[in-house]
Design an enzyme around this catalytic site. Sequence first.
Site, PDB file in Angstrom:
ATOM      1  N   ALA A 325       0.826  -1.216   0.000  1.00  0.00           N
ATOM      2  CA  ALA A 325       0.000   0.000   0.000  1.00  0.00           C
ATOM      3  C   ALA A 325       0.858   1.263   0.000  1.00  0.00           C
ATOM      4  O   ALA A 325       1.950   1.287  -0.556  1.00  0.00           O
ATOM      5  CB  ALA A 325      -0.964  -0.039   1.184  1.00  0.00           C
ATOM      6  N   SER A 326       0.368   2.305   0.652  1.00  0.00           N
ATOM      7  CA  SER A 326       0.995   3.625   0.551  1.00  0.00           C
ATOM      8  C   SER A 326       2.352   3.715   1.233  1.00  0.00           C
ATOM      9  O   SER A 326       3.042   4.728   1.095  1.00  0.00           O
ATOM     10  CB  SER A 326       0.058   4.687   1.132  1.00  0.00           C
ATOM     11  OG  SER A 326      -1.112   4.791   0.350  1.00  0.00           O
TER      12      SER A 326
END
Length: 625
Positions: A325-326
């Site tokens: 993810a981020s």
Amino acid sequence: MNFRNFEAEEKLFARRALVAFALVVICFTILGVNLYRLQVRDHGYYQTRSNQNDIKMIPIAPTRGLIYDRNGIPLVRNVTWYAITLTPYKIDDMQATLKALTPLVDLTPEEIDTFTRALRQSSRYKPVVLKEELTDEQVARFSVNQYRFTGVTIDTFQDRQYPYGADLAHVIGYVSKINDNDYKRLNAAGIAENYAADHNIGKQGIEGYYESLLHGKPGYQEVEVDNHGRIVRVLKEVPPVAGKNITLTIDLHLQQYIESLLAGQRAAVLVEDPHDGGVLAMVSSPSYDPNPFVKGISYQSYKTLLQDKNLPLINRVTQGLYPPASTVKPYMAMSALLTGVINPQTSFYGAPTWTLPGTDRRYRDWKKSGHGMLDVTKAIEESADTFFYQVAFMMGIDRIHSMLSQFGYGKSTGIDLNEEYSGLLPSRDWKQRVHKKAWYQGDTVSVGIGQGYWIATPVQMVKAMVALINNGKVITPHLLEKAERGKVVERYQPTLPQPQIGDARSPYWALVRRAMFGMANAPNGTGYKYFHTAPYGIAAKSGTSQVFSLKQNQTYNAKMIPVRLRDHIFYTAFAPFNNPKVAVALILENGGNEGVTAAPVMREILDHIFLPPPSAAPVETAHQP
């Protein structure tokens, strides 16, 4: 016949007889001397040599090395036990022997049944254990009566104990009984004879990875035994060499504190020293008690662990596979800067959605109102998806794969544990090989925010962050600090080369790190609420990875979906900002439960490390960029 000739012949005969007699005397003298030497002087030696069938080599197991934390606290124990063993071919009446032994060593029907089953499966010439863990009283009772029992002996052996149980199971691992697969592996390596006197071998964790250091070298006794198998005398003894003691980089107190924070969660935390890659804490929750594995865990207990949906046997730090993810956005930004795809002044408009050029496919940002104009610093601070969709599209999957693999994604980190998965950093070749499909630009867009086919482990996330902290120098994480035997100390030396990503002198490294500091400290940063008050300075990056895909117009609502389908929550952070002492990765599967969220847990961990007791001196404060 001439008399003179007769006299000459008589003298010749006499001389010959005398010589022959002398030869006979000499030969008998030599024979007598040799008979004396063989029968009298060296009688004991040749009697022993003539009884080769009664000379036995008894291997002696070495003492297994101990394992300590970085503060010298022992994390394992060696405990000596006594076992009573029977050699079947030396026993005329097994049932009578068992009956006579029962009151001496307090045999139970279950122990006799277990022994009987083992007896059927074993050679009659091989000793079979009747009862383990005899008490001192039982040993004493048998010793007094041992003369009555031919073929019955008391053996000593050492077992491992893990006093901290589940707190360190995924780090220390465990030893367990040597099985057929172990013997095949040991034979293939040509070291099976080193385990002739051993019951156990390292199977998991540090116990397994550093088995060659911990095990030591066996000794042996050359003994003469009588026809009852009793030792008459020891002819020769070579003492065993104890295994090396190992000191880990782990801080037990920090490990236990984090364990207490994650109690009841499906979660993982890795705390690493970014200067040398030493692991200070590695927590995977839930865990398991390794002690039952030492003597052989029951089938039902092991089945329960295997069927547990919370997967306690998996080390989530090295084997947990999640879309990163981020948390990858700083490394995506760094890669784009190093390859010249963007520069610090490059700006994109952060709308609520981003449309893939040439299509009507729209990709949503987590912020429904959008972010406005974004440069790379603001994009990292606000974790703007639309900025990184554009960056990924501009870079293309080939450059992304080339750069992010240098940060350590998609391959083993080299940590000193056998239990590690490589994860997956996708490429067009991989997709063609596995899915028999071409790579699409839409696939690249998802990779730009750490989603899609990309899966990684928490230890990979920390390795990437450590490279960022060190201006692109890639450092291998490790648990071993040193191994020692006596005065000889061997300190950890990395076996993998320490590569360099890009130019260590590039100002972009500091730019991306400052953006992570802004994420945690700037008012527009996504972590401002939880981190800006830390006096030591925290730089961080959060991430949320989807467990299932939303439809184009579907809105995510954690309360409306089952717990197991909720997003995973990540936090990666380093501190203090101006002189990092720790790099940390935290994951809460499905967002945690019972109100637990990732940011407060990360703050508690860092406060525990850096905030002193009230009476202590203040810690260094970060320089505000």
